[in-house]
Design a protein around this motif. Structure first.
Motif, short mmCIF file in Angstrom:
data_model
loop_
_atom_site.label_atom_id
_atom_site.label_comp_id
_atom_site.label_asym_id
_atom_site.label_seq_id
_atom_site.Cartn_x
_atom_site.Cartn_y
_atom_site.Cartn_z
N ILE B 140 0.94 -1.05 -0.06
CA ILE B 140 0.01 0.08 0.21
C ILE B 140 0.91 1.23 -0.03
CG2 ILE B 140 -1.94 1.25 1.15
CD1 ILE B 140 -2.58 -1.63 0.43
N GLY B 150 1.99 -0.03 4.41
CA GLY B 150 1.75 -1.52 4.86
C GLY B 150 1.68 -2.50 3.68
N SER B 151 1.41 -3.76 4.09
CA SER B 151 1.21 -4.80 2.85
C SER B 151 -0.08 -5.87 3.16
CB SER B 151 2.43 -5.53 2.85
OG SER B 151 2.68 -6.18 3.81
N ILE B 152 -0.46 -6.24 2.16
CA ILE B 152 -1.63 -7.33 2.42
C ILE B 152 -1.16 -8.65 2.09
CG2 ILE B 152 -3.97 -7.59 1.95
CD1 ILE B 152 -4.41 -4.86 1.26
N PRO B 153 -0.96 -9.81 2.78
CA PRO B 153 -0.63 -11.07 2.26
C PRO B 153 -1.72 -11.72 1.58
CG PRO B 153 -0.88 -11.13 4.50
CD PRO B 153 -1.23 -9.50 4.09
N THR B 184 -11.52 -3.35 1.60
CA THR B 184 -10.96 -2.21 1.52
C THR B 184 -10.91 -1.53 2.90
OG1 THR B 184 -12.47 -0.70 0.67
CG2 THR B 184 -10.52 -1.88 -0.74
N SER B 185 -11.91 -1.86 3.73
CA SER B 185 -12.02 -1.34 5.11
C SER B 185 -11.23 -1.90 6.19
CB SER B 185 -13.39 -0.92 5.60
OG SER B 185 -14.07 -2.11 6.00
N SER B 186 -11.05 -3.00 5.79
CA SER B 186 -10.13 -3.98 6.80
C SER B 186 -8.83 -4.48 6.27
CB SER B 186 -10.91 -5.14 7.59
OG SER B 186 -11.39 -6.21 6.35
N HIS B 187 -8.77 -4.42 5.12
CA HIS B 187 -7.64 -5.05 4.45
C HIS B 187 -7.48 -6.50 4.62
CE1 HIS B 187 -5.02 -1.29 3.66
NE2 HIS B 187 -6.11 -1.14 2.86
#
Lengths: 224, 336
Positions: B140, B150-153, B184-187
């Protein structure tokens, strides 16, 4: 081929001497330039020292080096640093920045370039704990975690990442701009904040900072 | 001789004349502006093997500049709504380059992750989501501060990203043959949809659905954000790459799909309940990136084989311009 070369050399004999001198100078300059370019491929960014236990550096090409005891190890852009249980180490970055690495920590040394600001050094902390202390003035340094980023000003802080990415920031001295994808909050001296996936960082709360950084005493000296 | 005008009258006239002259000098007449929406777009092409972005004037189809992105393996592009910033992924460097479109200079280079593949801007343009194939994550990126927030696995090999019309959901295609639906509100990933082999490109359609290509197969698919289900899959030809939407006169909207295995742009009726091929347009070698102008009458197609950009007039389905660009032009976007 041999004949051709001889002819060329004979032809050059008729050239003014300054042409030859300029040519040799040009070749020398280009050699120095090329050497600079070659060196630019691997950028030295700091020094690892004061290792305790197993302190490993994995280079960008996958080669792994270990630092033992009081020796030192040069660090480069793209290096991944990892410590095992009961292992620690200290990293010195330009500008008087010190970074202590706690046990079971994994992070990568990266950078961001901006035309307006130059290079910002970035430590991407995947897991574990770092303590950072900078000298006077704003420093181009940020610590990224899976859910947050800590941008450093004139400061001393501790940052810890759990396995789910949850990040705990404790500011010992100064101000840290702490932000997640959902908002940013300035965290000041003697306060703590948490960053979780999908949430804004929490409001800073008072905390015992000496307790938070007591683990650093073995590598940077006793906490004052 | 007696003056024909009083002194005060002459002063007034002179003052008025001087004012007109002065105003004329201060603000020379400007060129008449075109009505809104008629300015030709600017077309940007990512050249993967030249490590650059070609900039083409959408009115003259001339190359304005080839921008050095200061990285390697330039692959995907995303442009902000105001057209001022262009984000380019660089597969080999794992970095995103930011180009200022006014100066046409690279102004930032940000490490996101290993083999960063595509970049998509959130609907408010505040963040750029970047798929890192080898790290199995989405980074992100803050589009003002250029910080990674941050990043999303995601799972194995994220390849494509698109957002729902309301921005509540992000869709990420992966090499595990799925599309992940991210809240998108919690990733958090709320659902994984099986789609097909090597799902690649994703785009928000004019109908509010998410359209994608299964590059490892010969099909495209359509996801309905209302149900979070795949509502249609349709064969278009070997190795479909990317999709853009346009109109042919009164017919449309149509989905224009670059099909590398055929060297054609396949035109599909963009109705998920009645998907069918309307026609096939011959283009260059290795059509890949495709983008339409804002009104859907021109399609810009990049060719990784013939190293050029073709411009298709959707009204006649003819190629009306060919522009030589950099090596392996793989992605095309245009200003709105």
């Amino acid at each position: 081929m041999h004949v051709d070369m001889n002819r060329r050399w004979q032809g050059m004999k008729g050239w003014p001497g300054w042409v030859t001198v300029v040519g040799i100078f040009g070749v020398a300059v280009s050699n120095v330039w090329c050497a600079d370019l070659a060196q630019a491929g691997t950028v030295q960014v700091g020094l690892a020292t004061n290792a305790v236990g197993k302190f490993a550096v994995v280079r960008a090409d996958g080669i792994e080096e270990r630092l033992d005891g009081r020796g030192t190890l040069l660090l480069y852009e793209g290096d991944l640093i990892k410590t095992e249980a009961a292992s620690q180490g200290l990293i010195e970055l330009p500008g008087g920045i010190q970074v202590a690495v706690n046990e079971n920590t994994v992070f990568t040394i990266l950078s961001r370039w901006e035309q307006a600001k130059g290079i910002t050094r970035i430590l991407r902390l995947k897991s574990g704990e770092l303590w950072v202390k900078t000298g006077e003035g704003p420093k181009p340094l940020e610590v990224e975690t899976p859910v947050a980023t800590a941008a450093v000003r004139e400061t001393e802080f501790d940052i810890k990442v759990q396995s789910d990415g949850e990040t705990t920031l404790t500011v010992v001295q100064g101000i840290v701009e702490f932000g997640t994808a959902f908002g940013t909050c300035p965290i000041r001296t003697s306060t703590i904040s948490y960053g979780k996936r999908g949430k804004k960082c929490t409001k800073p709360a008072p905390t015992d900072v000496r307790q938070a950084i007591s683990w650093t005493s073995a590598i940077v000296g006793p906490v004052k | 001789m007696k003056p024909v005008m009083s002194c005060s009258g002459q002063v007034l006239i002179r003052f008025a004349f001087a004012t007109i002259v002065f105003q004329g000098c201060a603000s020379p007449p400007e060129e008449p502006q075109l009505p809104l929406g008629l300015d030709p777009p600017r077309i940007y092409i990512a050249n993967e093997s030249s490590n650059s972005v070609s900039v083409v004037d959408g009115g003259t189809y001339k190359v304005q500049r080839e921008v050095d992105v200061f990285n390697h393996g330039t692959h995907d592009l995303a442009i902000t709504r105001d057209g001022k910033q262009l984000f380019a992924t660089n597969l080999a460097s794992g970095r995103v380059s930011v180009i200022d479109t006014e100066t046409l200079q690279t102004i930032a280079s940000i490490y996101t992750g290993k083999r960063c593949h595509v970049v998509t801007l959130t609907n408010d343009n505040r963040q750029a989501w970047v798929a890192n194939i080898e790290d199995d994550t989405i980074s992100i990126l803050d589009t003002k501060l250029y910080r990674i927030l941050g990043s999303i696995p995601i799972g194995k090999g994220p390849m494509g990203i698109a957002f729902s019309r309301d921005g509540r959901y992000g869709y990420v295609s992966s090499q595990d043959k799925t599309v992940s639906v991210v809240d998108t509100s919690s990733h958090m990933i709320i659902k994984k949809l099986p789609v097909g082999s090597n799902p690649h490109f994703l785009i928000l359609g004019l109908d509010g659905r998410i359209w994608g290509t299964n590059t490892g197969e010969s099909s495209i698919f359509v996801i309905d954000p209302a149900t979070q289900e795949v509502m249609s899959t349709f064969e278009v030809g070997p190795a479909p790459q990317q999709i853009a939407f346009g109109y042919k006169g009164t017919v449309g909207p149509n989905a224009y799909v670059t099909v590398t295995g055929l060297n054609k742009v396949v035109v599909v009726k963009a109705d998920p309940s009645d998907l069918r091929i309307l026609e096939q347009i011959d283009v260059g070698t290795g059509p890949n990136g495709i983008w339409s102008n804002p009104v859907g009458t021109r399609l810009y197609v990049g060719h990784t084989g013939s190293n050029d950009l073709h411009v298709i007039d959707s009204g006649t389905s003819k190629v009306i311009a060919k522009v030589d660009v950099g090596r392996k032009p793989i992605r095309v976007v245009a200003s709105r």
